[in-house]
Design a protein around this motif. Sequence first.
Motif, PDB file in Angstrom:
ATOM      1  N   UNK A 110       0.850  -1.189   0.000  1.00 54.04           N
ATOM      2  CA  UNK A 110       0.000   0.000   0.000  1.00 54.04           C
ATOM      3  C   UNK A 110       0.879   1.231   0.000  1.00 54.04           C
ATOM      4  N   UNK A 111       0.568   2.177  -0.849  1.00 53.23           N
ATOM      5  CA  UNK A 111       1.294   3.444  -0.868  1.00 53.23           C
ATOM      6  C   UNK A 111       0.632   4.374   0.141  1.00 53.23           C
ATOM      7  N   UNK A 112       1.307   4.652   1.225  1.00 53.43           N
ATOM      8  CA  UNK A 112       0.778   5.497   2.295  1.00 53.43           C
ATOM      9  C   UNK A 112       0.818   6.954   1.850  1.00 53.43           C
ATOM     10  N   UNK A 113      -0.344   7.626   1.933  1.00 53.49           N
ATOM     11  CA  UNK A 113      -0.388   9.035   1.541  1.00 53.49           C
ATOM     12  C   UNK A 113      -0.832   9.952   2.673  1.00 53.49           C
ATOM     13  N   UNK A 114      -1.218   9.387   3.800  1.00 56.61           N
ATOM     14  CA  UNK A 114      -1.653  10.220   4.910  1.00 56.61           C
ATOM     15  C   UNK A 114      -1.886   9.416   6.161  1.00 56.61           C
ATOM     16  N   UNK A 115      -2.399  10.116   7.184  1.00 56.53           N
ATOM     17  CA  UNK A 115      -2.679   9.484   8.462  1.00 56.53           C
ATOM     18  C   UNK A 115      -4.080   9.869   8.923  1.00 56.53           C
ATOM     19  N   UNK A 116      -4.674   9.008   9.699  1.00 54.60           N
ATOM     20  CA  UNK A 116      -5.998   9.257  10.251  1.00 54.60           C
ATOM     21  C   UNK A 116      -5.950  10.462  11.182  1.00 54.60           C
ATOM     22  N   UNK A 117      -6.919  11.341  11.057  1.00 54.06           N
ATOM     23  CA  UNK A 117      -6.996  12.531  11.888  1.00 54.06           C
ATOM     24  C   UNK A 117      -7.222  12.193  13.352  1.00 54.06           C
ATOM     25  N   UNK A 118      -7.793  11.028  13.633  1.00 54.51           N
ATOM     26  CA  UNK A 118      -8.154  10.665  14.997  1.00 54.51           C
ATOM     27  C   UNK A 118      -7.081   9.835  15.699  1.00 54.51           C
ATOM     28  N   UNK A 119      -6.608   8.791  15.044  1.00 51.96           N
ATOM     29  CA  UNK A 119      -5.679   7.876  15.717  1.00 51.96           C
ATOM     30  C   UNK A 119      -4.269   7.877  15.139  1.00 51.96           C
ATOM     31  N   UNK A 120      -4.084   8.485  13.965  1.00 49.80           N
ATOM     32  CA  UNK A 120      -2.754   8.540  13.367  1.00 49.80           C
ATOM     33  C   UNK A 120      -2.377   7.326  12.540  1.00 49.80           C
ATOM     34  N   UNK A 121      -3.303   6.395  12.342  1.00 49.57           N
ATOM     35  CA  UNK A 121      -3.010   5.209  11.524  1.00 49.57           C
ATOM     36  C   UNK A 121      -2.703   5.634  10.088  1.00 49.57           C
ATOM     37  N   UNK A 122      -1.783   4.931   9.446  1.00 48.16           N
ATOM     38  CA  UNK A 122      -1.417   5.239   8.072  1.00 48.16           C
ATOM     39  C   UNK A 122      -2.549   4.870   7.126  1.00 48.16           C
ATOM     40  N   UNK A 123      -2.787   5.744   6.126  1.00 48.66           N
ATOM     41  CA  UNK A 123      -3.868   5.540   5.167  1.00 48.66           C
ATOM     42  C   UNK A 123      -3.329   5.593   3.745  1.00 48.66           C
ATOM     43  N   UNK A 124      -3.890   4.759   2.879  1.00 50.25           N
ATOM     44  CA  UNK A 124      -3.552   4.781   1.461  1.00 50.25           C
ATOM     45  C   UNK A 124      -4.662   5.507   0.703  1.00 50.25           C
ATOM     46  N   UNK A 125      -4.483   5.707  -0.577  1.00 55.48           N
ATOM     47  CA  UNK A 125      -5.484   6.411  -1.388  1.00 55.48           C
ATOM     48  C   UNK A 125      -6.844   5.721  -1.314  1.00 55.48           C
TER      49      UNK A 125
END
Length: 97
Positions: free
Chosen positions: A3-18
Amino acid sequence: MTRSIIGKCWHCGAELSAADYGRETACLACGKPTRVCRNCRWYDPARTNQCQEPMAERVMAKERANYCEFFEATAELDSEGNTANQNLRQAAEDLFK
């Protein structure tokens, strides 16, 4: 497949992909919606309407999923949900206090 990580969750900081930023998508770690103002690169609590995009319609609930056409996933958020630009702006303002 990675997964190409492009951001983090605003609440918990978990890495998010597109793929994690769909209109009805929630963070797999905490269950909070991901396509929200707090996860957008234009989010700026110091601005009118808390948005740097002047053409965006006002969104009252910054932590709820919405249909904003200007949404762009935030690349970097700190543990408090601030973008790097917000942190730089705050550091500059602190210099002149």
